[in-house]
Design a protein around this motif. Structure first.
Motif, mmCIF file in Angstrom:
data_model
loop_
_atom_site.group_PDB
_atom_site.id
_atom_site.type_symbol
_atom_site.label_atom_id
_atom_site.label_comp_id
_atom_site.label_asym_id
_atom_site.label_seq_id
_atom_site.Cartn_x
_atom_site.Cartn_y
_atom_site.Cartn_z
ATOM 1 N N SER A 41 0.819 -1.210 0.000
ATOM 2 C CA SER A 41 0.000 0.000 0.000
ATOM 3 C C SER A 41 0.857 1.266 0.000
ATOM 4 O O SER A 41 0.463 2.286 -0.560
ATOM 5 C CB SER A 41 -0.951 0.011 1.199
ATOM 6 O OG SER A 41 -1.983 -0.944 1.031
ATOM 7 N N ASN A 42 2.042 1.188 0.614
ATOM 8 C CA ASN A 42 2.936 2.344 0.599
ATOM 9 C C ASN A 42 3.288 2.750 -0.833
ATOM 10 O O ASN A 42 3.423 3.939 -1.148
ATOM 11 C CB ASN A 42 4.216 2.051 1.389
ATOM 12 C CG ASN A 42 3.995 2.042 2.891
ATOM 13 O OD1 ASN A 42 3.008 2.584 3.387
ATOM 14 N ND2 ASN A 42 4.918 1.422 3.617
ATOM 15 N N LEU A 43 3.443 1.753 -1.706
ATOM 16 C CA LEU A 43 3.744 2.051 -3.106
ATOM 17 C C LEU A 43 2.517 2.597 -3.825
ATOM 18 O O LEU A 43 2.644 3.403 -4.751
ATOM 19 C CB LEU A 43 4.279 0.807 -3.811
ATOM 20 C CG LEU A 43 5.613 0.263 -3.283
ATOM 21 C CD1 LEU A 43 6.144 -0.834 -4.194
ATOM 22 C CD2 LEU A 43 6.647 1.372 -3.138
ATOM 23 N N SER A 44 1.342 2.166 -3.384
ATOM 24 C CA SER A 44 0.110 2.759 -3.933
ATOM 25 C C SER A 44 0.064 4.238 -3.573
ATOM 26 O O SER A 44 -0.234 5.093 -4.416
ATOM 27 C CB SER A 44 -1.129 2.062 -3.357
ATOM 28 O OG SER A 44 -1.161 0.694 -3.681
ATOM 29 N N ALA A 89 16.260 -3.382 -5.342
ATOM 30 C CA ALA A 89 16.006 -2.617 -4.111
ATOM 31 C C ALA A 89 14.506 -2.604 -3.908
ATOM 32 O O ALA A 89 13.785 -1.871 -4.594
ATOM 33 C CB ALA A 89 16.547 -1.194 -4.254
ATOM 34 N N PRO A 90 13.952 -3.420 -3.010
ATOM 35 C CA PRO A 90 12.515 -3.676 -2.932
ATOM 36 C C PRO A 90 11.640 -2.576 -2.346
ATOM 37 O O PRO A 90 10.425 -2.707 -2.318
ATOM 38 C CB PRO A 90 12.436 -4.939 -2.070
ATOM 39 C CG PRO A 90 13.660 -4.877 -1.204
ATOM 40 C CD PRO A 90 14.713 -4.262 -2.065
ATOM 41 N N LEU A 91 12.251 -1.498 -1.839
ATOM 42 C CA LEU A 91 11.472 -0.370 -1.312
ATOM 43 C C LEU A 91 10.509 -0.807 -0.198
ATOM 44 O O LEU A 91 9.379 -0.343 -0.129
ATOM 45 C CB LEU A 91 10.681 0.318 -2.440
ATOM 46 C CG LEU A 91 11.513 0.902 -3.589
ATOM 47 C CD1 LEU A 91 10.589 1.408 -4.697
ATOM 48 C CD2 LEU A 91 12.411 2.026 -3.092
ATOM 49 N N LYS A 134 11.136 4.906 4.287
ATOM 50 C CA LYS A 134 12.175 5.913 4.052
ATOM 51 C C LYS A 134 12.716 5.823 2.631
ATOM 52 O O LYS A 134 13.035 6.839 2.008
ATOM 53 C CB LYS A 134 13.313 5.743 5.068
ATOM 54 C CG LYS A 134 12.933 6.072 6.501
ATOM 55 C CD LYS A 134 14.122 5.905 7.430
ATOM 56 C CE LYS A 134 13.748 6.242 8.874
ATOM 57 N NZ LYS A 134 14.891 6.060 9.805
ATOM 58 N N ASP A 135 12.816 4.594 2.121
ATOM 59 C CA ASP A 135 13.301 4.408 0.748
ATOM 60 C C ASP A 135 12.281 4.929 -0.262
ATOM 61 O O ASP A 135 12.646 5.477 -1.305
ATOM 62 C CB ASP A 135 13.586 2.929 0.486
ATOM 63 C CG ASP A 135 14.703 2.385 1.361
ATOM 64 O OD1 ASP A 135 15.617 3.173 1.699
ATOM 65 O OD2 ASP A 135 14.660 1.188 1.707
ATOM 66 N N VAL A 136 11.012 4.751 0.050
ATOM 67 C CA VAL A 136 9.946 5.251 -0.827
ATOM 68 C C VAL A 136 9.986 6.774 -0.868
ATOM 69 O O VAL A 136 9.906 7.392 -1.933
ATOM 70 C CB VAL A 136 8.560 4.763 -0.336
ATOM 71 C CG1 VAL A 136 7.460 5.345 -1.213
ATOM 72 C CG2 VAL A 136 8.506 3.236 -0.342
#
Length: 207
Positions: free
Chosen positions: A90-93, A121-123, A127-129
């Motif tokens: 969901s963070n990627l959404s 790098a799977p994010l 923090k990476d997102v």
């Protein structure tokens, strides 16, 4: 001259007509027990973590670029893949939706796919997102503000509601999945070319 023009137009239409004649429910597409959308649209259910979706992205982009004027292409990110937590998905959404608000949806989507499937790098860390969006001019402060905003929260919930709706009726069992006008599911494993996919979508939009 008029007869020649009519003949030329007929010849141009023949390839699509031939393809359309081969399209049938239960083969290239399924008719779903749902209400047809009020406006023409094509929905792609996908996941950034899905390798098939990554490989299919050029096809999806090509399809989106050939849709008739007034037809919306909707990318609906799902959060049901195994091996990754729902919150991480969901963070990627959220990241994609925030990027869309800044006119950078496609740009950020490309980079998310590249990070996961090329750079490995799977994010999985928020923090990476945030860092990825920052490289696209969307600061961490803006991200924090917008991820808690009602428009973004509502849009992500709408994605989940839509995936749940089609999952519960058995129409969404994996990704990528394409549904036209909320009514027709494309059986993507029967499609042999970009041309055939484009023609099938055009055919279904006219039903």
């Amino acid at each position: 001259m008029f007869k020649k023009l009519k003949l030329s137009l007929l010849i141009l239409c023949l390839p699509f007509a031939a393809l359309a004649a081969d399209f049938e429910a239960g083969n290239q597409y399924e008719v779903l027990n749902t209400k047809k959308s009020a406006t023409p649209q094509v929905t792609e259910f996908f996941s950034f973590y899905c390798p098939h979706c990554f490989k299919f992205e050029p096809v999806a982009k090509a399809l989106a670029s050939t849709l008739p004027e007034g037809t919306e292409f909707v990318k609906n990110h799902v959060n049901f893949l195994g091996g990754v937590s729902k919150q991480t998905q969901s963070n990627l959404s959220y990241a994609y939706l925030i990027a869309k608000q800044h006119g950078k949806g496609e740009q950020v989507a490309d980079q998310i796919f590249h990070s996961i499937h090329i750079q490995r790098a799977p994010l999985q860390n928020i923090k990476d997102v945030k860092a990825l969006l920052a490289t696209n001019g969307i600061s961490g402060d803006v991200f924090d503000s917008e991820i808690a905003s009602m428009p973004v929260i509502s849009a992500e919930k709408a994605m989940q509601d839509k995936q749940n709706k089609y999952s519960e009726m058995g129409a969404l069992t994996g990704v990528p999945t394409f549904i036209v006008n909320d009514k027709y599911k494309i059986n993507i494993n029967t499609i042999k070319s970009q041309e055939q996919l484009d023609a099938l979508v055009k055919f279904l939009l006219e039903q």
